[in-house]
Design a protein around this motif. Structure first.
Motif, mmCIF file in Angstrom:
data_model
loop_
_atom_site.group_PDB
_atom_site.id
_atom_site.type_symbol
_atom_site.label_atom_id
_atom_site.label_comp_id
_atom_site.label_asym_id
_atom_site.label_seq_id
_atom_site.Cartn_x
_atom_site.Cartn_y
_atom_site.Cartn_z
ATOM 1 N N PHE A 164 0.835 -1.205 0.000
ATOM 2 C CA PHE A 164 0.000 0.000 0.000
ATOM 3 C C PHE A 164 0.869 1.254 0.000
ATOM 4 O O PHE A 164 0.594 2.215 -0.719
ATOM 5 C CB PHE A 164 -0.919 0.040 1.231
ATOM 6 C CG PHE A 164 -1.936 -1.049 1.280
ATOM 7 C CD1 PHE A 164 -3.037 -1.031 0.430
ATOM 8 C CD2 PHE A 164 -1.799 -2.101 2.177
ATOM 9 C CE1 PHE A 164 -3.980 -2.031 0.473
ATOM 10 C CE2 PHE A 164 -2.736 -3.110 2.222
ATOM 11 C CZ PHE A 164 -3.834 -3.078 1.357
ATOM 12 N N LEU A 165 1.913 1.251 0.822
ATOM 13 C CA LEU A 165 2.785 2.414 0.926
ATOM 14 C C LEU A 165 3.552 2.661 -0.369
ATOM 15 O O LEU A 165 3.770 3.807 -0.763
ATOM 16 C CB LEU A 165 3.731 2.262 2.111
ATOM 17 C CG LEU A 165 3.041 2.248 3.476
ATOM 18 C CD1 LEU A 165 4.015 1.829 4.572
ATOM 19 C CD2 LEU A 165 2.424 3.601 3.787
ATOM 20 N N VAL A 167 -8.144 9.171 3.105
ATOM 21 C CA VAL A 167 -8.837 9.272 1.827
ATOM 22 C C VAL A 167 -8.444 10.593 1.176
ATOM 23 O O VAL A 167 -8.520 11.647 1.794
ATOM 24 C CB VAL A 167 -10.381 9.233 2.018
ATOM 25 C CG1 VAL A 167 -11.091 9.297 0.680
ATOM 26 C CG2 VAL A 167 -10.785 7.983 2.774
ATOM 27 N N GLU A 168 -8.025 10.545 -0.071
ATOM 28 C CA GLU A 168 -7.647 11.759 -0.791
ATOM 29 C C GLU A 168 -8.871 12.521 -1.292
ATOM 30 O O GLU A 168 -8.826 13.728 -1.463
ATOM 31 C CB GLU A 168 -6.724 11.414 -1.967
ATOM 32 C CG GLU A 168 -5.439 10.704 -1.562
ATOM 33 C CD GLU A 168 -4.569 11.499 -0.610
ATOM 34 O OE1 GLU A 168 -4.489 12.728 -0.738
ATOM 35 O OE2 GLU A 168 -3.969 10.870 0.274
ATOM 36 N N GLY A 176 -15.669 8.302 -3.818
ATOM 37 C CA GLY A 176 -15.635 8.388 -2.366
ATOM 38 C C GLY A 176 -16.427 9.527 -1.773
ATOM 39 O O GLY A 176 -16.502 9.664 -0.551
ATOM 40 N N HIS A 177 -17.035 10.350 -2.590
ATOM 41 C CA HIS A 177 -17.716 11.527 -2.060
ATOM 42 C C HIS A 177 -18.963 11.195 -1.253
ATOM 43 O O HIS A 177 -19.263 11.887 -0.281
ATOM 44 C CB HIS A 177 -18.026 12.512 -3.184
ATOM 45 C CG HIS A 177 -16.792 13.186 -3.700
ATOM 46 N ND1 HIS A 177 -16.813 14.379 -4.339
ATOM 47 C CD2 HIS A 177 -15.483 12.817 -3.667
ATOM 48 C CE1 HIS A 177 -15.589 14.731 -4.686
ATOM 49 N NE2 HIS A 177 -14.763 13.788 -4.286
ATOM 50 N N ASP A 178 -19.689 10.138 -1.616
ATOM 51 C CA ASP A 178 -20.860 9.748 -0.834
ATOM 52 C C ASP A 178 -20.498 8.779 0.290
ATOM 53 O O ASP A 178 -21.135 8.770 1.332
ATOM 54 C CB ASP A 178 -21.916 9.094 -1.736
ATOM 55 C CG ASP A 178 -22.584 10.097 -2.647
ATOM 56 O OD1 ASP A 178 -22.708 11.294 -2.264
ATOM 57 O OD2 ASP A 178 -22.978 9.706 -3.760
ATOM 58 N N ASP A 179 -19.484 7.969 0.056
ATOM 59 C CA ASP A 179 -19.050 6.987 1.054
ATOM 60 C C ASP A 179 -17.540 6.837 0.927
ATOM 61 O O ASP A 179 -17.047 6.265 -0.054
ATOM 62 C CB ASP A 179 -19.751 5.659 0.813
ATOM 63 C CG ASP A 179 -19.416 4.593 1.834
ATOM 64 O OD1 ASP A 179 -18.456 4.784 2.626
ATOM 65 O OD2 ASP A 179 -20.090 3.560 1.849
ATOM 66 N N MET A 188 -15.500 4.916 2.177
ATOM 67 C CA MET A 188 -15.010 3.531 2.068
ATOM 68 C C MET A 188 -14.962 3.070 0.620
ATOM 69 O O MET A 188 -14.306 2.079 0.308
ATOM 70 C CB MET A 188 -15.896 2.597 2.899
ATOM 71 C CG MET A 188 -15.806 2.828 4.400
ATOM 72 S SD MET A 188 -14.129 2.639 5.055
ATOM 73 C CE MET A 188 -13.910 0.892 4.922
ATOM 74 N N LEU A 189 -15.663 3.771 -0.280
ATOM 75 C CA LEU A 189 -15.668 3.396 -1.685
ATOM 76 C C LEU A 189 -14.628 4.148 -2.506
ATOM 77 O O LEU A 189 -14.459 3.888 -3.694
ATOM 78 C CB LEU A 189 -17.062 3.635 -2.285
ATOM 79 C CG LEU A 189 -18.193 2.833 -1.646
ATOM 80 C CD1 LEU A 189 -19.524 3.212 -2.271
ATOM 81 C CD2 LEU A 189 -17.941 1.338 -1.774
ATOM 82 N N ASP A 190 -13.906 5.072 -1.895
ATOM 83 C CA ASP A 190 -12.895 5.829 -2.617
ATOM 84 C C ASP A 190 -11.752 4.902 -3.010
ATOM 85 O O ASP A 190 -11.236 4.152 -2.176
ATOM 86 C CB ASP A 190 -12.353 6.971 -1.744
ATOM 87 C CG ASP A 190 -11.511 7.945 -2.531
ATOM 88 O OD1 ASP A 190 -10.371 7.569 -2.880
ATOM 89 O OD2 ASP A 190 -11.984 9.053 -2.820
ATOM 90 N N PRO A 191 -11.337 4.902 -4.279
ATOM 91 C CA PRO A 191 -10.282 3.991 -4.703
ATOM 92 C C PRO A 191 -8.927 4.255 -4.044
ATOM 93 O O PRO A 191 -8.069 3.381 -4.019
ATOM 94 C CB PRO A 191 -10.196 4.193 -6.225
ATOM 95 C CG PRO A 191 -10.933 5.438 -6.521
ATOM 96 C CD PRO A 191 -11.880 5.686 -5.392
#
Length: 171
Positions: A101-102, A153-154, A160-163, A165-168
């Motif tokens: 991830f890093l 979250v960026e 990701g704007h509504d949730d 957790m869904l932001d890539p």
């Protein structure tokens, strides 16, 4: 470090302490003590079952360089933290190593490249006091007491704007 602790303790007694700039004027060390895992040890538990993996073998307590503050970031004196499942998973490199991830995060920009290191400081939740803020931070100032968690979250992607957790880019 003692001067930082003294300033925090004094602010508990005198709430005006933070407003007078005591925190903003503190000398900040160039390193700190941290619990880390090392990238070159990612395969140390290969072939073992989860129950056989001992975090005491992968965790190191060492001095690490204090990172330079970037936009939207804050330097926090950690007053309390805890070990949770994220810390345990990081320490046994399971279900995946955090270094992947890093590395991916480090490829996003020159600013994020700072996170692609040969070590990873473990920990994901904290309570503490803001010591410094980077450019663009407007809600916090030195002396602000904060609680933080591990979600990053960026929000540059619409997913990701509504949730969040869904932001890539959610990490």
């Amino acid at each position: 470090m003692q001067r930082i602790l003294d300033a925090i303790m004094a602010s508990q007694e005198d709430e005006q302490s933070a407003a007078t700039g005591d925190f903003a004027n503190l000398e900040i060390p160039d390193h700190y003590r941290a619990a880390t895992v090392h990238k070159d040890e990612v395969d140390m538990f290969e072939g073992m079952s989860t129950k056989e993996k001992d975090p005491r073998k992968s965790l190191h307590v060492e001095d690490v360089a204090l990172p330079e503050l970037g936009p939207g970031e804050a330097l926090v004196a950690v007053m309390a933290s805890a070990i949770n499942y994220n810390t345990v998973w990081t320490s046994i490199f399971e279900p995946v190593s955090t270094f992947g991830f890093l590395e991916r995060y480090g490829r996003l920009s020159p600013l994020t490249k700072r996170h692609d290191l040969p070590y990873h400081v473990v920990g994901s939740d904290l309570a503490g006091v803001v010591l410094r803020t980077g450019p663009g931070v407007t809600k916090w100032q030195p002396g602000t007491e904060v609680v933080a968690h591990c979600l990053s979250v960026e929000l540059e992607e619409p997913d990701g704007h509504d949730d969040t957790m869904l932001d890539p880019q959610q990490r």
